[in-house]
Scaffold this motif. Structure first.
Motif, PDB file in Angstrom:
ATOM      1  N   GLU A  47     -31.011  25.799 -14.765  1.00 28.52           N
ATOM      2  CA  GLU A  47     -31.805  26.772 -14.024  1.00 28.52           C
ATOM      3  C   GLU A  47     -30.858  27.777 -13.390  1.00 28.52           C
ATOM      4  O   GLU A  47     -29.949  27.401 -12.657  1.00 28.52           O
ATOM      5  CB  GLU A  47     -32.611  26.043 -12.950  1.00 28.52           C
TER       6      GLU A  47
ATOM      7  N   LEU B  67     -30.786  17.595 -19.056  1.00 28.62           N
ATOM      8  CA  LEU B  67     -32.220  17.801 -18.853  1.00 28.62           C
ATOM      9  C   LEU B  67     -32.585  19.275 -18.746  1.00 28.62           C
ATOM     10  O   LEU B  67     -33.454  19.751 -19.450  1.00 28.62           O
ATOM     11  CB  LEU B  67     -32.696  17.085 -17.586  1.00 28.62           C
ATOM     12  N   SER B  68     -31.923  19.996 -17.843  1.00 26.59           N
ATOM     13  CA  SER B  68     -32.307  21.392 -17.638  1.00 26.59           C
ATOM     14  C   SER B  68     -31.158  22.214 -17.078  1.00 26.59           C
ATOM     15  O   SER B  68     -30.225  21.684 -16.492  1.00 26.59           O
ATOM     16  CB  SER B  68     -33.505  21.479 -16.695  1.00 26.59           C
TER      17      SER B  68
END
Length: 110
Positions: free
Chosen positions: A50, A47-48
């Motif tokens: 960071e 998903l991501s």
């Protein structure tokens, strides 16, 4: 709401579902370890990523969505183990409330 259709061929990754267990450290405390509950077939979707700083070091927070057939044994706080990787389950929900599938939002443990 129409039922969600997922191709069974999507669940092509085999993972171990682990639950946390507290291992006594001999000084009155404990350390969290993991115990395998069962193996499951899942679909993992990144998903991501960071980047963040923690204790003056840069690290990456990686999140994933894991889809699987519904089973009563999957709960928040458990994890999926894929080889040497661990995806800790942050949330579990039934995407169309049909009782057929679960979607887990996970964070990769580093």
């Amino acid at each position: 709401m129409a039922p969600l259709f997922l191709d069974p061929g999507l669940f092509s990754r085999r993972v171990a579902l682990d639950e946390p267990v507290i291992v006594p450290d001999g000084a009155g405390g404990g350390e969290t370890g993991w115990q395998e509950v069962r193996n499951l077939s899942v679909r993992i979707e990144p998903l991501s990523v960071e980047a963040r700083e923690r204790f003056d070091q840069r690290e990456a927070l990686v999140t994933h969505r894991v889809l699987l057939r519904k089973t009563v044994s999957v709960e928040r706080g458990m994890s999926f183990r894929i080889g040497g990787r661990r995806l800790v389950i942050l949330s579990v929900h039934d995407p169309d409330e049909s009782g057929r599938y679960l979607v887990c939002r996970c964070e990769e443990e580093r």
